[in-house]
Design an enzyme around this catalytic site. Structure first.
Site, short mmCIF file in Angstrom:
data_model
loop_
_atom_site.label_atom_id
_atom_site.label_comp_id
_atom_site.label_asym_id
_atom_site.label_seq_id
_atom_site.Cartn_x
_atom_site.Cartn_y
_atom_site.Cartn_z
N ASP A 7 6.73 -5.43 -2.22
CA ASP A 7 5.59 -5.46 -1.30
C ASP A 7 4.69 -6.60 -1.78
OD1 ASP A 7 4.19 -4.47 -3.49
OD2 ASP A 7 3.39 -2.70 -2.48
N THR A 66 2.79 -0.75 -9.14
CA THR A 66 3.09 0.02 -10.36
C THR A 66 4.58 0.24 -10.57
OG1 THR A 66 2.97 2.05 -9.08
CG2 THR A 66 0.93 1.35 -10.21
C1 RB5 Z 1 -0.34 -1.51 -3.02
O1 RB5 Z 1 -1.71 -1.68 -3.08
C2 RB5 Z 1 0.10 -0.49 -4.05
O2 RB5 Z 1 -0.38 0.76 -3.69
C3 RB5 Z 1 1.61 -0.48 -4.14
O3 RB5 Z 1 2.06 -1.74 -4.46
C4 RB5 Z 1 2.21 0.42 -5.20
O4 RB5 Z 1 1.66 0.19 -6.45
C5 RB5 Z 1 2.31 1.85 -4.89
O5 RB5 Z 1 2.83 2.65 -5.68
#
Ligand code: RB5
Length: 145
Positions: A7, A66
């Site tokens: 992402d 994370t």
């Molecule tokens: C995005 O802001 C964040 O929530 C996503 O990348 C991830 O860490 C979710 O677990």
């Protein structure tokens, strides 16, 4: 072939991982964000894990902020054993003992140098089988119930 997806929060680290794969001459395909514009990690996990589950990709590396959210989504796909790893010990043993087929990393947690070593360990460690096969089979059994 290694499928690599992220992402927005994992986008920068995805670039680093792709750099590593290129350097090592490992075939890869890229999925997910193409820049830092926000996108939803469950959709990336679903697409990439479908490719691993079908056998089109041998394995995948998924990256979010994370590593946790994307691993949660990945583990909902039948046949996927996704592991968040923050060090090489975890990467080694999730291959040896869990036969993990997806590595998850946190772009906001793990630096590029460590992530490269983690990915390298993951990609170069074989499943040990033996007593661990029975345990992996028990994981698979949970899926079918
Ligand atoms: C995005 O802001 C964040 O929530 C996503 O990348 C991830 O860490 C979710 O677990």
């Amino acid at each position: 072939m290694v499928a690599v997806g992220s992402d927005h929060a994992g986008y920068e680290l995805k670039r680093e991982i792709i750099g590593l794969l290129k350097e090592k001459g490992i075939e890869y395909a890229e999925y997910g964000c193409t820049d830092g514009t926000p996108c939803d990690y469950p959709l990336v996990a679903k697409e990439v894990c479908g490719i691993v589950a079908s056998g089109e990709a041998d394995t995948a590396i998924l990256i979010c902020g994370t590593g946790i959210g994307i691993s949660m989504a990945a583990n909902k796909v039948k046949g996927i054993r996704a592991a968040v790893c923050t060090d090489t010990y975890m990467a080694k043993y999730t291959r040896l003992h869990n036969d993990a087929n997806v590595l998850c990393l946190g772009g906001r947690v793990t630096g590029a140098g460590s992530a490269a070593e983690i990915a390298d360990t993951f990609l170069n460690t074989e499943f040990e089988g033996g007593r661990h096969q029975r345990r992996v089979d028990l994981i698979t059994e949970i899926e079918s119930n």
